[in-house]
Design a protein around this motif. Structure first.
Motif, PDB file in Angstrom:
ATOM      1  N   LEU A  70      -2.356  27.573   7.103  1.00 21.04           N
ATOM      2  CA  LEU A  70      -2.325  26.153   7.635  1.00 21.04           C
ATOM      3  C   LEU A  70      -2.528  25.113   6.868  1.00 21.04           C
ATOM      4  O   LEU A  70      -1.519  24.244   6.956  1.00 21.04           O
ATOM      5  CB  LEU A  70      -3.409  26.207   8.833  1.00 21.04           C
ATOM      6  N   PHE A  71      -3.412  25.218   5.981  1.00 23.01           N
ATOM      7  CA  PHE A  71      -3.584  24.335   5.089  1.00 23.01           C
ATOM      8  C   PHE A  71      -4.075  24.995   3.556  1.00 23.01           C
ATOM      9  O   PHE A  71      -4.570  25.884   3.465  1.00 23.01           O
ATOM     10  CB  PHE A  71      -4.863  23.238   5.321  1.00 23.01           C
ATOM     11  N   GLU A  72      -3.124  24.398   2.665  1.00 18.18           N
ATOM     12  CA  GLU A  72      -3.341  24.980   1.505  1.00 18.18           C
ATOM     13  C   GLU A  72      -4.779  24.717   0.596  1.00 18.18           C
ATOM     14  O   GLU A  72      -5.220  23.572   1.287  1.00 18.18           O
ATOM     15  CB  GLU A  72      -1.981  24.435   0.366  1.00 18.18           C
ATOM     16  N   PRO A  73      -5.283  25.265  -0.217  1.00 17.28           N
ATOM     17  CA  PRO A  73      -6.598  25.131  -0.715  1.00 17.28           C
ATOM     18  C   PRO A  73      -6.803  23.791  -1.001  1.00 17.28           C
ATOM     19  O   PRO A  73      -8.182  23.241  -1.056  1.00 17.28           O
ATOM     20  CB  PRO A  73      -6.703  26.153  -1.547  1.00 17.28           C
ATOM     21  N   TRP A  74      -5.961  22.840  -1.469  1.00 15.56           N
ATOM     22  CA  TRP A  74      -6.222  21.717  -1.969  1.00 15.56           C
ATOM     23  C   TRP A  74      -5.972  20.636  -1.183  1.00 15.56           C
ATOM     24  O   TRP A  74      -6.081  19.308  -1.513  1.00 15.56           O
ATOM     25  CB  TRP A  74      -5.424  21.321  -3.270  1.00 15.56           C
ATOM     26  N   GLN A  75      -5.633  21.057   0.121  1.00 18.57           N
ATOM     27  CA  GLN A  75      -5.219  19.893   1.248  1.00 18.57           C
ATOM     28  C   GLN A  75      -6.688  19.551   1.951  1.00 18.57           C
ATOM     29  O   GLN A  75      -6.581  18.163   2.495  1.00 18.57           O
ATOM     30  CB  GLN A  75      -4.000  20.400   2.117  1.00 18.57           C
ATOM     31  N   ILE A  76      -7.458  20.119   1.845  1.00 22.28           N
ATOM     32  CA  ILE A  76      -8.446  19.671   2.921  1.00 22.28           C
ATOM     33  C   ILE A  76      -9.847  19.533   1.886  1.00 22.28           C
ATOM     34  O   ILE A  76     -10.055  20.498   1.011  1.00 22.28           O
ATOM     35  CB  ILE A  76      -9.144  20.681   3.976  1.00 22.28           C
ATOM     36  N   ALA A  77     -10.170  18.342   1.906  1.00 20.93           N
ATOM     37  CA  ALA A  77     -11.323  18.056   0.992  1.00 20.93           C
ATOM     38  C   ALA A  77     -12.074  16.853   1.339  1.00 20.93           C
ATOM     39  O   ALA A  77     -11.752  16.025   2.312  1.00 20.93           O
ATOM     40  CB  ALA A  77     -10.667  17.503  -0.524  1.00 20.93           C
ATOM     41  N   LYS A  78     -13.448  16.476   0.975  1.00 18.81           N
ATOM     42  CA  LYS A  78     -14.030  15.392   1.244  1.00 18.81           C
ATOM     43  C   LYS A  78     -13.446  14.149   0.878  1.00 18.81           C
ATOM     44  O   LYS A  78     -12.410  14.239   0.090  1.00 18.81           O
ATOM     45  CB  LYS A  78     -15.410  15.660   0.435  1.00 18.81           C
ATOM     46  N   GLU A  79     -14.058  13.144   1.209  1.00 18.80           N
ATOM     47  CA  GLU A  79     -13.530  11.838   1.145  1.00 18.80           C
ATOM     48  C   GLU A  79     -13.548  11.641  -0.556  1.00 18.80           C
ATOM     49  O   GLU A  79     -12.568  10.737  -0.885  1.00 18.80           O
ATOM     50  CB  GLU A  79     -14.341  10.679   1.702  1.00 18.80           C
ATOM     51  N   ASN A  80     -14.523  12.137  -1.147  1.00 19.48           N
ATOM     52  CA  ASN A  80     -14.458  11.706  -2.578  1.00 19.48           C
ATOM     53  C   ASN A  80     -13.600  12.995  -3.494  1.00 19.48           C
ATOM     54  O   ASN A  80     -13.719  12.886  -4.578  1.00 19.48           O
ATOM     55  CB  ASN A  80     -15.964  12.021  -3.260  1.00 19.48           C
ATOM     56  N   GLY A  81     -12.891  13.520  -2.710  1.00 21.81           N
ATOM     57  CA  GLY A  81     -11.902  14.627  -3.361  1.00 21.81           C
ATOM     58  C   GLY A  81     -12.578  15.954  -3.599  1.00 21.81           C
ATOM     59  O   GLY A  81     -11.923  16.747  -4.133  1.00 21.81           O
ATOM     60  N   GLU A  82     -14.009  15.909  -3.520  1.00 22.20           N
ATOM     61  CA  GLU A  82     -14.537  17.326  -3.833  1.00 22.20           C
ATOM     62  C   GLU A  82     -14.183  18.325  -2.653  1.00 22.20           C
ATOM     63  O   GLU A  82     -14.151  17.966  -1.594  1.00 22.20           O
ATOM     64  CB  GLU A  82     -16.124  17.123  -3.945  1.00 22.20           C
ATOM     65  N   PRO A  83     -14.000  19.560  -3.166  1.00 22.13           N
ATOM     66  CA  PRO A  83     -13.957  20.554  -1.942  1.00 22.13           C
ATOM     67  C   PRO A  83     -15.199  20.837  -1.126  1.00 22.13           C
ATOM     68  O   PRO A  83     -16.180  20.689  -1.559  1.00 22.13           O
ATOM     69  CB  PRO A  83     -13.650  21.985  -2.722  1.00 22.13           C
ATOM     70  N   TYR A  84     -14.998  21.300   0.237  1.00 17.41           N
ATOM     71  CA  TYR A  84     -15.936  21.631   1.092  1.00 17.41           C
ATOM     72  C   TYR A  84     -16.647  22.849   0.625  1.00 17.41           C
ATOM     73  O   TYR A  84     -15.998  23.865   0.207  1.00 17.41           O
ATOM     74  CB  TYR A  84     -15.488  21.765   2.536  1.00 17.41           C
ATOM     75  N   ARG A  85     -18.007  22.755   0.710  1.00 20.13           N
ATOM     76  CA  ARG A  85     -18.929  23.978   0.355  1.00 20.13           C
ATOM     77  C   ARG A  85     -19.205  24.732   1.666  1.00 20.13           C
ATOM     78  O   ARG A  85     -19.940  25.800   1.488  1.00 20.13           O
ATOM     79  CB  ARG A  85     -19.987  23.852  -0.474  1.00 20.13           C
ATOM     80  N   VAL A  86     -19.305  23.968   2.653  1.00 12.95           N
ATOM     81  CA  VAL A  86     -19.986  24.366   4.089  1.00 12.95           C
ATOM     82  C   VAL A  86     -18.721  24.344   5.009  1.00 12.95           C
ATOM     83  O   VAL A  86     -17.944  23.327   5.040  1.00 12.95           O
ATOM     84  CB  VAL A  86     -20.992  23.561   4.699  1.00 12.95           C
ATOM     85  N   PHE A  87     -18.899  25.453   5.812  1.00 11.05           N
ATOM     86  CA  PHE A  87     -17.545  25.662   6.993  1.00 11.05           C
ATOM     87  C   PHE A  87     -17.347  24.680   7.990  1.00 11.05           C
ATOM     88  O   PHE A  87     -16.399  23.864   8.386  1.00 11.05           O
ATOM     89  CB  PHE A  87     -17.586  27.004   7.541  1.00 11.05           C
ATOM     90  N   THR A  88     -18.420  24.040   8.554  1.00 10.86           N
ATOM     91  CA  THR A  88     -18.374  23.174   9.842  1.00 10.86           C
ATOM     92  C   THR A  88     -17.681  22.095   9.311  1.00 10.86           C
ATOM     93  O   THR A  88     -16.898  21.454   9.973  1.00 10.86           O
ATOM     94  CB  THR A  88     -19.969  22.960  10.373  1.00 10.86           C
ATOM     95  N   PRO A  89     -18.143  21.090   8.301  1.00 10.23           N
ATOM     96  CA  PRO A  89     -17.300  20.163   8.377  1.00 10.23           C
ATOM     97  C   PRO A  89     -16.030  20.300   7.719  1.00 10.23           C
ATOM     98  O   PRO A  89     -15.056  19.382   7.974  1.00 10.23           O
ATOM     99  CB  PRO A  89     -18.434  19.267   7.054  1.00 10.23           C
ATOM    100  N   TYR A  90     -15.677  21.386   7.223  1.00 10.80           N
ATOM    101  CA  TYR A  90     -14.342  21.915   6.749  1.00 10.80           C
ATOM    102  C   TYR A  90     -13.375  21.992   8.118  1.00 10.80           C
ATOM    103  O   TYR A  90     -12.315  21.542   8.242  1.00 10.80           O
ATOM    104  CB  TYR A  90     -14.478  22.940   5.811  1.00 10.80           C
ATOM    105  N   TRP A  91     -13.951  22.646   9.095  1.00  8.88           N
ATOM    106  CA  TRP A  91     -13.466  23.100  10.158  1.00  8.88           C
ATOM    107  C   TRP A  91     -12.917  21.689  10.839  1.00  8.88           C
ATOM    108  O   TRP A  91     -12.112  21.314  11.675  1.00  8.88           O
ATOM    109  CB  TRP A  91     -14.136  24.039  11.066  1.00  8.88           C
ATOM    110  N   LYS A  92     -13.971  20.765  10.873  1.00 10.15           N
ATOM    111  CA  LYS A  92     -13.913  19.353  11.660  1.00 10.15           C
ATOM    112  C   LYS A  92     -12.865  18.523  11.191  1.00 10.15           C
ATOM    113  O   LYS A  92     -11.913  17.943  11.819  1.00 10.15           O
ATOM    114  CB  LYS A  92     -15.306  18.690  11.662  1.00 10.15           C
TER     115      LYS A  92
END
Length: 484
Positions: free
Chosen positions: A131-153
């Motif tokens: 659905l989303f490529e690995p670099w498309q979903i990130a935190k506001e500071n550009g870092e990747p999510y390490r925890v699923f729940t905020p990633y899913w939100k």
């Protein structure tokens, strides 16, 4: 004639295939190509069960292409050499593909793209598998999510993509002058026929995936939230191998779920749909983790586990686990299901992984390798993440002190013993009370059931209570290390 090569990899479908759609939109002739180059997967070449699936999926894809007026061209790798040879044969001007996201495949594709472009070729990759490529979903500071729940939100806030391309009518024919190797030359099928159980359970290919999806939506989605944890129930979709090989894509799933829930008003349907889409998002999350932390397919995400005191001489225990002879019924049932069908229920995967990595203190990498060879849905991102999650060494992992008790898990999720009795028929006469712990059954009960411990069923390979205490002690030794 403007000619494009469509390089199939793990996107073995015609519907919602963006590389195919792009090729058809700008080129009069499209040559479907599959290159067999397992060595390009580095140390993670497809296992035996995956090879079995791939053989039948390629057969199905070629059949679909022929129904639409085309055919699949098969070639051996290396991929760049095979592409260059076909480019010369066909006088193609472009090569299109759908992206793979494993580290070795990304590096290969970048090198191939650079080499082809230096020769004036048009090349482009597309997203068909996420659905989303690995670099498309990130935190506001550009870092990747390490925890699923905020990633899913964040995924939910973006809105789940669901646009599916219109079905194809016809495809341009492939010139007869372009030869193809025989699929048998890839030697994907086993020489010794151990695949009877796989053939009885699965129908690889795009049509089989669609049938599974339709059946799941009508028969199980409304009950998914409750039934998905019970291995004896038909409560899951079993679409994981189809997703891995790209016989169906996640955008198709989202579209089907949205259309089905809009058209039906069954109790529990919306809750089931939300729970199932959450599992689809877990798959997305694991691909993001592997992309940003590529070492996690081999090494622990949590650096403290580099110092963990695994057992040293564990070969006999590992062999007992692999063969489904640990003497712990829910574990042995799962391992036998895996060997017979190439698949295992997700709840049981967690149970058998916990026993291996925590009770037996065998490195999780051993389990990951065994799953890789025996699962038809073996996926590097999912497999690595799942094993690290259970072992406690991953990001967003289960706490180190969470050790699944296989007896309690069996009693809770297989209370009537239907799952265990299916895969361990030697225990079928044992009363429910002792089915998940036959070593506690009185002698007269075992005798009446025709069971002798150590003969008809193994003695437990490990003491569950003692091994739990030992695991907690070992985990305690690394808790204070840097990185906690």
């Amino acid at each position: 004639m403007r000619t494009a090569i469509l390089w199939f990899r793990r996107d073995l479908r015609l519907a919602d295939n963006p590389a195919l759609q792009h090729a058809l939109s700008g080129y009069e002739r499209v040559i479907p190509l599959y290159i067999h180059a397992p060595e390009e997967s580095a140390s993670w070449q497809p296992g035996a069960a995956s090879c079995w699936w791939l053989h039948h999926s390629l057969t199905a894809l070629d059949g679909s292409l022929r129904e639409h007026g085309s055919r699949l061209v098969l070639r051996h790798g290396p991929s760049l050499a095979a592409l260059l040879h076909l480019i010369r044969e066909s006088r193609a001007q472009a090569v299109f593909w759908n992206r793979q996201y494993e580290p070795a495949h990304l590096a290969r594709d970048q090198a191939i793209q650079q080499a082809l472009r230096t020769q004036g070729m048009v090349t482009e990759g597309f997203n068909a598998s996420l659905l989303f490529e690995p670099w498309q979903i990130a935190k506001e500071n550009g870092e990747p999510y390490r925890v699923f729940t905020p990633y899913w939100k964040t995924c939910q806030q973006r809105g789940l993509p669901h646009a599916v391309a219109e079905p194809l009518a016809t495809l341009p024919p492939v010139p007869r002058t372009l030869g193809s190797e025989k699929l048998a030359a890839f030697t994907l099928l086993p020489r010794i026929p151990w695949d009877t159980g796989l053939a009885a359970m699965w129908q690889p290919g795009e049509a089989g995936a669609q049938e599974l999806l339709d059946h799941f939506l009508h028969e199980a989605l409304a009950h998914y939230s409750e039934a998905r944890d019970f291995p004896a129930e038909p409560g899951t979709s079993r679409l994981s191998p189809a997703l891995h090989f790209g016989e169906i894509g996640p955008r198709q799933i989202v579209s089907a779920v949205e259309q089905f829930t809009a058209a039906h008003r069954q109790p529990g349907l919306l809750a089931g749909a939300e729970a199932w889409l959450r599992q689809i998002a877990w798959r997305e999350f694991t691909h993001s983790v592997l992309h940003h932390f590529p070492h996690t397919s081999e090494a622990p995400f949590d650096p403290r586990f580099e110092h963990f005191a695994w057992e040293m001489h564990y070969e006999p225990a590992l062999a007992a686990w692999q063969r489904g002879k640990t003497g712990i019924p829910i574990v042995d049932a799962g391992m036998r299901e895996l060997w017979h069908t190439g698949w295992m229920h997700n709840r049981v995967r967690m149970i058998v992984a916990s026993l291996l990595s925590k009770n037996l203190l065998i490195p999780w990498q051993e389990g990951a390798r065994w799953f890789w060879d025996t699962l038809v849905d073996a996926d590097l991102a999912n497999n690595s993440f799942g094993w690290q999650w259970v072992a406690g060494s991953g990001n967003d992992a289960a706490p180190y002190f969470r050790i699944f008790n296989p007896v309690l898990q069996g009693e809770k999720f297989d209370p009537k013993g239907r799952y265990v009795r299916r895969w361990l028929p030697e225990l079928k006469a044992l009363p429910d009370r002792y089915l998940h712990k036959p070593w506690e059954a009185p002698t007269n009960v075992l005798h009446e059931a025709g069971i002798r411990l150590g003969r008809h069923t193994p003695e437990p390979v490990v003491n569950l209570a003692g091994s739990r205490a030992r695991a907690l002690e070992r985990f305690g030794q690394i808790r204070g290390r840097k990185g906690e």
